[in-house]
Enzyme design. Structure first.
Site, PDB file in Angstrom:
ATOM      1  N   SER A  71       0.816  -1.219   0.000  1.00  0.00           N
ATOM      2  CA  SER A  71       0.000   0.000   0.000  1.00  0.00           C
ATOM      3  C   SER A  71       0.849   1.268   0.000  1.00  0.00           C
ATOM      4  CB  SER A  71      -0.965  -0.009   1.169  1.00  0.00           C
ATOM      5  OG  SER A  71      -0.269  -0.318   2.330  1.00  0.00           O
ATOM      6  N   THR A 209      -0.460   3.568   5.243  1.00  0.00           N
ATOM      7  CA  THR A 209       0.364   4.679   4.783  1.00  0.00           C
ATOM      8  C   THR A 209       1.609   4.671   5.628  1.00  0.00           C
ATOM      9  OG1 THR A 209      -1.613   5.983   4.403  1.00  0.00           O
ATOM     10  CG2 THR A 209       0.450   7.209   4.627  1.00  0.00           C
ATOM     11  N   THR A 227       1.867   6.937   0.158  1.00  0.00           N
ATOM     12  CA  THR A 227       0.881   5.863   0.025  1.00  0.00           C
ATOM     13  C   THR A 227       0.442   5.736  -1.428  1.00  0.00           C
ATOM     14  OG1 THR A 227      -1.275   5.068   0.817  1.00  0.00           O
ATOM     15  CG2 THR A 227      -1.073   7.414   0.479  1.00  0.00           C
ATOM     16  N   ARG A 237      -9.091  10.122  -7.215  1.00  0.00           N
ATOM     17  CA  ARG A 237      -9.221  10.241  -5.761  1.00  0.00           C
ATOM     18  C   ARG A 237      -7.864  10.580  -5.127  1.00  0.00           C
ATOM     19  NH1 ARG A 237      -7.020   7.475  -0.958  1.00  0.00           N
ATOM     20  NH2 ARG A 237      -8.656   7.336   0.600  1.00  0.00           N
ATOM     21  N   VAL A 238      -7.871  11.557  -4.250  1.00  0.00           N
ATOM     22  CA  VAL A 238      -6.689  11.879  -3.449  1.00  0.00           C
ATOM     23  C   VAL A 238      -7.094  11.671  -1.993  1.00  0.00           C
ATOM     24  CG1 VAL A 238      -5.096  13.713  -2.742  1.00  0.00           C
ATOM     25  CG2 VAL A 238      -5.792  13.528  -5.138  1.00  0.00           C
ATOM     26  N   ASP A 240      -5.945  11.368   2.367  1.00  0.00           N
ATOM     27  CA  ASP A 240      -5.508  12.285   3.417  1.00  0.00           C
ATOM     28  C   ASP A 240      -3.999  12.532   3.418  1.00  0.00           C
ATOM     29  OD1 ASP A 240      -5.262   9.495   4.096  1.00  0.00           O
ATOM     30  OD2 ASP A 240      -4.640  10.127   6.095  1.00  0.00           O
ATOM     31  N   THR A 260      -2.612   7.160   9.656  1.00  0.00           N
ATOM     32  CA  THR A 260      -2.831   6.108   8.671  1.00  0.00           C
ATOM     33  C   THR A 260      -4.267   5.616   8.849  1.00  0.00           C
ATOM     34  OG1 THR A 260      -2.121   3.923   7.887  1.00  0.00           O
ATOM     35  CG2 THR A 260      -1.909   4.323  10.242  1.00  0.00           C
ATOM     36  N   GLY A 261      -4.843   5.096   7.784  1.00  0.00           N
ATOM     37  CA  GLY A 261      -6.214   4.593   7.905  1.00  0.00           C
ATOM     38  C   GLY A 261      -7.092   5.116   6.791  1.00  0.00           C
ATOM     39  N   GLY A 263      -8.511   7.369   4.704  1.00  0.00           N
ATOM     40  CA  GLY A 263      -8.210   8.758   4.407  1.00  0.00           C
ATOM     41  C   GLY A 263      -9.405   9.591   3.999  1.00  0.00           C
TER      42      GLY A 263
END
Ligand code: GLY
Length: 353
Positions: A71, A209, A227, A237-238, A240, A260-261, A263
């Site tokens: 990832s 990330t 990431t 898509r972008v 966080d 992380t997680g 976004g």
């Protein structure tokens, strides 16, 4: 006696140097047990006496090259067209300057391109094909980011009727069909769905990330992220990670945090900024990170994510939600070598009982 501006300046300098004098650095912390990245950063900081910025850039670069967990870097998280695109950011605590790239195409070294944005433009964030064009101008190579693994993941997804995906309020039904989709009138309650409400456990692994904060031996702090986002994301898509305050944030008077997680949820709350502000108000890094997560969880109880944080003098902590526990990697002069820590995650049940 009236306080003059120079007195205030002296106070700030005195305050920050006394904090630094007490600090335990050099120091590095990063999300997950991406220890190869931590090792690289630690070598730069401790053995080579390098800068926090170099440590963050080179540390995250290791993860991009090793494709940490699939990832970070090339060959992971193919979007709905099967393409891998990259998000990254770097922030210099000394100057409060930031460089970032979002949805970077066909260039592998996302965090290094982000650093070029910071060092060679007065912008903060470049995206998509134009970010690629900028990278080529800066001397980076154009390469295909697809690998056999990412092509296989993509094929499997298409053969599985494009499940899961990120669409809602569209036709045909995104829970059973691939696109192209068309919007439906949401006032008419025709369709409303979101795969993230379906308890897809795999989704946390979709959002790993590398987020890293480093403090060098001069006490300068820097932070960064890298990431490839979320698997099967809608092209363009972008997340966080390249957003300052969301993916990472540093403040030379307070400290830094990286997240992380999920976004798409996290960027609605700026959790790295919230964590730093929590520390500014006197919370420990752990408590500040927890408080930032509670703000997210009060709206999104199924949210999965984690934050690592450090004060400017190297006191560190982490918090997480949606997992049992969260591993993160740290190195400082006391630990001597890179050490993987683990923090038990908060849960909604605990909060509301
Ligand atoms: N946290 C990475 C992402 O959702 O893009």
């Amino acid at each position: 006696m009236r306080i003059k501006p120079w007195m205030y300046l002296c106070f700030v300098i005195h305050f920050t140097t006394s904090l630094h004098a007490e600090g335990l650095f050099p120091f590095v912390i990063n999300t997950w047990s991406f220890t190869n990245a931590t090792e690289k950063a630690w070598t730069i900081l401790y053995e080579e006496g390098g800068s926090a910025l170099d440590a963050v850039e080179k540390g995250c670069t290791v993860c991009e090259e090793l494709q940490c967990d699939g990832s970070v870097g090339f060959g992971g998280s193919p979007d709905e067209n099967g393409e891998t695109t990259l998000d990254a950011m770097i922030m210099d605590g000394k100057t409060h300057d930031v460089g970032a790239v979002g949805s970077l195409r066909r260039v592998k070294s996302a965090i290094s391109v982000a650093r070029k944005v910071m060092e060679h433009t007065t912008h903060t964030l470049l995206v998509g094909d134009q970010a690629t064009k900028f990278a080529l101008m800066m001397g980076f190579q154009e390469e295909n980011l697809t690998t056999s693994a990412s092509a296989e993941l993509y094929d499997k997804w298409v053969k599985g009727s494009c499940q899961p995906n990120y669409w809602k309020n569209v036709m045909p039904d995104p829970e059973t069909s691939c696109g192209p989709y068309h919007p439906v009138d949401i006032k008419g309650n025709e369709v409303s769905c979101s795969i993230k409400d379906e308890g897809e456990n795999s989704y946390i692994w979709n959002h790993d990330t590398i987020g890293m904060i480093a403090i060098d031996s001069k006490g300068h702090i820097a932070g960064g992220t890298s990431t490839n986002g979320a698997s099967h994301k809608v092209p363009g898509r972008v997340g966080d990670s390249p957003i300052p305050g969301s993916g990472a944030y540093v403040d030379k008077f307070v400290g830094g945090a990286a997240a992380t997680g999920d976004g798409d949820v996290m960027m609605r709350f700026m959790p790295a900024l919230l964590t730093v502000e929590g520390m500014r108000s006197g919370l420990t890094p752990h408590k500040a990170a927890e408080k930032a997560l509670w703000q997210i969880v009060s709206y999104y109880p199924d949210f999965m994510g984690a934050i690592v944080a450090t004060s400017i003098n190297g006191k560190y902590g982490a918090a997480c939600h949606g997992l049992d526990k969260f591993p993160y990697a740290v190195a400082n002069p006391e630990l001597q070598s890179v050490t993987v820590m683990s923090v038990p995650c908060i849960s909604v049940g605990k909060y509301f009982t």
